[in-house]
Scaffold this active site. Structure first.
Site, mmCIF file in Angstrom:
data_model
loop_
_atom_site.group_PDB
_atom_site.id
_atom_site.type_symbol
_atom_site.label_atom_id
_atom_site.label_comp_id
_atom_site.label_asym_id
_atom_site.label_seq_id
_atom_site.Cartn_x
_atom_site.Cartn_y
_atom_site.Cartn_z
ATOM 1 C CB CYS A 1 41.574 -4.346 1.239
ATOM 2 S SG CYS A 1 41.142 -4.449 2.975
ATOM 3 C CD GLU B 1 16.589 3.269 -0.511
ATOM 4 O OE1 GLU B 1 16.659 2.019 -0.554
ATOM 5 O OE2 GLU B 1 17.443 3.968 0.044
ATOM 6 C CG ASN C 1 40.833 -8.123 -0.696
ATOM 7 O OD1 ASN C 1 40.080 -7.804 0.210
ATOM 8 N ND2 ASN C 1 40.381 -8.504 -1.882
ATOM 9 N N GLY C 2 41.166 -9.700 2.365
ATOM 10 C CA GLY C 2 40.435 -10.893 2.815
ATOM 11 C C GLY C 2 40.441 -10.953 4.326
ATOM 12 C CG HIS D 1 -8.363 -4.604 9.185
ATOM 13 N ND1 HIS D 1 -9.571 -4.863 9.798
ATOM 14 C CD2 HIS D 1 -7.634 -5.738 9.303
ATOM 15 C CE1 HIS D 1 -9.570 -6.089 10.282
ATOM 16 N NE2 HIS D 1 -8.401 -6.646 9.984
ATOM 17 C CD GLU E 1 15.524 -3.219 2.843
ATOM 18 O OE1 GLU E 1 15.111 -2.343 3.618
ATOM 19 O OE2 GLU E 1 16.488 -3.030 2.070
ATOM 20 C CE LYS F 1 25.727 2.949 1.276
ATOM 21 N NZ LYS F 1 24.636 2.002 1.028
ATOM 22 N NE ARG G 1 38.949 -4.769 -4.083
ATOM 23 C CZ ARG G 1 38.228 -5.831 -4.387
ATOM 24 N NH1 ARG G 1 37.433 -5.797 -5.437
ATOM 25 N NH2 ARG G 1 38.280 -6.919 -3.655
ATOM 26 C CD1 TRP H 1 35.566 -3.085 4.573
ATOM 27 C CD2 TRP H 1 35.187 -0.948 4.118
ATOM 28 N NE1 TRP H 1 34.307 -2.783 5.018
ATOM 29 C CE2 TRP H 1 34.043 -1.477 4.752
ATOM 30 C CE3 TRP H 1 35.185 0.397 3.736
ATOM 31 C CZ2 TRP H 1 32.909 -0.713 5.003
ATOM 32 C CZ3 TRP H 1 34.047 1.146 3.989
ATOM 33 C CH2 TRP H 1 32.933 0.588 4.603
ATOM 34 C CE LYS I 1 16.885 -1.021 -0.740
ATOM 35 N NZ LYS I 1 17.542 -1.004 0.518
HETATM 36 C C1 AGP Z 1 18.916 2.001 2.519
HETATM 37 O O1 AGP Z 1 18.688 1.564 1.228
HETATM 38 C C2 AGP Z 1 18.865 3.412 2.736
HETATM 39 N N1 AGP Z 1 19.602 4.149 1.817
HETATM 40 C C3 AGP Z 1 18.727 3.964 4.131
HETATM 41 O O2 AGP Z 1 17.450 3.638 4.542
HETATM 42 C C4 AGP Z 1 19.743 3.505 5.220
HETATM 43 O O3 AGP Z 1 19.536 2.166 5.509
HETATM 44 C C5 AGP Z 1 19.554 4.371 6.469
HETATM 45 O O4 AGP Z 1 19.828 5.715 6.158
HETATM 46 C C6 AGP Z 1 20.414 3.928 7.620
HETATM 47 O O5 AGP Z 1 21.767 4.048 7.331
HETATM 48 P P1 AGP Z 1 22.842 3.340 8.234
HETATM 49 O O6 AGP Z 1 22.628 1.886 8.130
HETATM 50 O O7 AGP Z 1 24.163 3.774 7.637
HETATM 51 O O8 AGP Z 1 22.660 3.837 9.628
#
Ligand code: AGP
Length: 637
Positions: free
Chosen positions: A2, A518, A124-125, A534, A511, A632, A27, A98, A515
């Site tokens: 927060c 993206e 905050n915490g 394969h 993952e 996001k 925050r 938050w 990353k």
């Molecule tokens: C992660 O880097 C992504 N931007 C994306 O894959 C994300 O994890 C996915 O859209 C799921 O979102 P959520 O965790 O808010 O459900």
């Protein structure tokens, strides 16, 4: 996470506080509030939602939706200025929230006050021992208004103030009773000339002005007024008056600190001095993991971890008889689910099926009432994940949600919720949300292992002790980031990047590849290392980079052979491992991570991959915080 602020001086505190809070909205922004001493009383105003809602509540003026923005619109600014005419006073505190304990609502918003409204605080915490403190205070007749952990703090200060008749002593005595992390600011009607603030494990700065002084969670909040700041250290207190500030340690002894002058511009300051939110959030992982893990580990009298505790937990019995665990999620959260499959199968000996949520819902999945259904979602609003959750509930399954957002749709609809305490994640690419999801899943797997009798007390304690060492190990990796940066500066022009690994490391490979693609737009894929020969090996050439993730000593030989196969096709090879020596002659570069058992290493191995993705994006001149074509939170199918 927060944001808190405080002001004392000649100006009217209300607009100063609200404009300062605007700079801290990154925050958290699920509710906001201010408490201002008017010369007679402390007036508190709070509102659910963004800060602009608070200004609307104070002024009674509503501005059109299209004039509200994350950036400061002129309409918003003018509304904040207008609060000046509504609550007048030269002393006040403010908060942007938050939510961690208690859903976002007017009542759960800060500031919180004692029963007669003479003391007000912002925090905050996380207060880890709030339930015991709350029960004790309730038994002494205290009536609580909110569901927050914070409210215990103001009632404790009130209790000790009545005993000590001195607000500073009362605050110090309260701090002795608190466990957890906090930055707290306190005002008291009987002391209209001061703000008392303190910190332990949560940030707090003191802004020193001319005839006015400030406290804030972060520098941007006060930059408009002053660039002279004290960075409050661990377990330090400050008493602010309008013309001076006194600094103390928690023992109440006065301390002397050097005043720092902030040179950053506003944009850099909002990212805490980091260039981008993504790298800031990568660096926040040790703290986020501590916040996620620590309140949930139960210890015996000698401080040895024994068990796991989840606040909202109605499912212990279900674990004992569960036939299967089904995990659904999207993107990064799905990858956390893949790691969890290995963890649950190993530690709790229960079958786990992991599904991409968008696929799961359309294939008429076979579900059994004895299955446990887990959804993972940072935002708690992802449309596909939500539909999967609803489908599971329609089929009579119990659902556990792992999410970062208190009050999100997923958290409201699930039977049990485990919150990741990552704080707001601003960068589109998920980093700290991912590792905190992993932390929750590991804790759950250990708990399930104990309940199902597949993990002995000794084994569980050993794993929990090791989990406690993870944040410091991640810090070690972060301290070594220059090596990754150098490597990225040599490799960012590669045409293709492949991540390979076995078992847990194959999940981390997924993952890591996501990353990289993206934020750097480099073509990257992940393969279970044994699958290379394969088919995918046909893609390898001099323009390829292969990153081998190797955290399990029992599999070093196997993945070592895969690395040799790759190198003989002229691809460049990097290995991320605890033991670089094991790969001598098989790799071009080693990134060494601290010692860690292979079952928990997924918490570490992903961090160099996050850094590599970030530095490749920078080398290519892209903004990693706002990757093209991505959002996001994906609330459409
Ligand atoms: C992660 O880097 C992504 N931007 C994306 O894959 C994300 O994890 C996915 O859209 C799921 O979102 P959520 O965790 O808010 O459900």
């Amino acid at each position: 996470m927060c944001g808190i602020v405080g002001y004392i001086g000649n100006k009217n505190a209300t607009p100063v506080l609200i404009k300062a809070l605007k700079k801290l909205e990154y925050r958290g922004y699920d509710s906001a509030g201010v408490a201002v001493y008017t010369g007679e009383n402390i007036i508190v105003q709070k509102a659910k939602g963004k800060l602009v809602n608070l200004a609307e509540k104070i002024t009674g003026e509503i501005i059109p939706e299209n004039l509200k923005d994350e950036a400061y619109t002129a309409a918003e600014l003018s509304l904040y200025e207008k609060t000046d005419s509504f609550i007048k006073g030269n002393l006040g505190i403010g908060h942007t929230r938050w939510a961690t304990h208690g859903e976002p609502s007017d009542t759960n918003s800060h500031p919180h006050t004692n029963m007669d409204g003479t003391i007000s605080i912002v925090h905050n915490g996380i207060i880890e021992n709030y339930s015991e403190l709350k029960a004790k205070l309730q038994s002494q007749g205290v009536v609580f208004q909110s569901q927050t952990d914070t409210e215990v703090v103001v009632h404790l200060i009130d209790k000790y103030y009545k005993e000590e008749k001195d607000i500073f002593k009362a605050v110090r005595k309260t701090l002795q009773a608190l466990e957890g992390s906090y930055a707290i600011a306190v005002i008291c009607k009987d002391y209209p000339d001061r703000i008392i603030a303190c910190r332990k494990e949560s940030p707090l700065i003191v802004g020193v002005g001319k005839g006015e002084n400030f406290i804030a969670s972060d520098v941007p909040a006060i930059l408009e007024h002053t660039r002279d700041v004290y960075y409050l250290g661990e377990k330090e207190l400050v008493v602010l008056y309008s013309d001076h500030v006194d600094l103390f340690n928690f023992d109440g002894e006065k301390i002397i600190k050097e005043l720092s002058h902030v040179e950053w511009d506003m944009d850099a300051a909002s990212k805490g001095g980091y260039r981008h939110f993504m790298i800031k959030e990568i660096h926040e992982q040790p703290k986020a993991l501590i916040d996620t893990m620590r309140p949930r580990i139960i210890k015996d009298g000698k401080g040895c971890p024994t068990d796991v505790y989840f606040e909202e937990n109605k499912m212990d019995d279900v674990w004992k008889t569960a036939g299967r665990v089904v995990i659904t999620a999207c993107g990064t959260a799905y990858h956390a689910g893949v790691v969890a499959k290995y963890a649950f199968e190993k530690l709790a000996r229960v079958q786990v099926d992991v599904d991409v949520a968008s696929e799961f819902r359309y294939r008429n999945p076979i579900l059994n009432k004895k299955d446990i259904f887990i959804v993972i979602s940072q935002s708690g609003e992802t449309a596909d994940t939500l539909s999967a959750l609803r489908l599971a509930k329609e089929n009579g399954l119990k659902v556990i949600a792992i999410t970062n957002c208190v009050g999100s749709t997923v958290s409201r609809e699930a039977d049990d919720v485990i919150y990741t305490m990552a704080g707001p994640e601003i960068a589109v690419a998920s980093t700290k949300a991912y590792t905190t999801q992993l932390m929750c899943l590991y804790l759950l797997a250990i708990k399930a292992g104990k309940l199902r009798g597949t993990l002995s007390q000794e084994e569980a304690s050993k794993l929990l002790s090791e989990l406690e060492t993870v944040p410091a190990k991640i810090q070690q990796i972060l301290d070594d980031k220059d090596n990754i940066q150098k490597f990225a500066s040599k490799q960012f022009n590669k045409d293709k990047v492949f991540y390979i690994g076995r078992q847990f490391d194959s999940a981390t490979s997924l993952e890591s590849a996501l990353k990289l693609k993206e934020v750097s737009y480099m073509h990257s894929e992940a393969f279970a290392a044994g699958e290379l020969k394969h088919g995918p090996i046909a893609l390898l050439d001099t323009k390829s980079l292969v990153v081998a993730i190797a955290s399990d000593p029992e599999l070093y030989d196997k993945i070592g052979s895969n690395m040799v196969e790759v190198r003989s096709r002229q691809a460049v090879v990097l290995v991320i491992t605890q033991n670089g020596k094991a790969f001598k002659g098989k790799t071009d570069e080693v990134f060494q991570i601290p010692e860690c058992s292979s079952v928990l290493a997924s918490l570490l191995t992903v961090v160099p991959a996050q850094l590599f993705a970030y530095y490749c994006a920078i080398q290519k001149g892209y903004d990693p915080d706002k990757p093209r074509n991505l959002a996001k939170s994906v609330t459409v199918e």
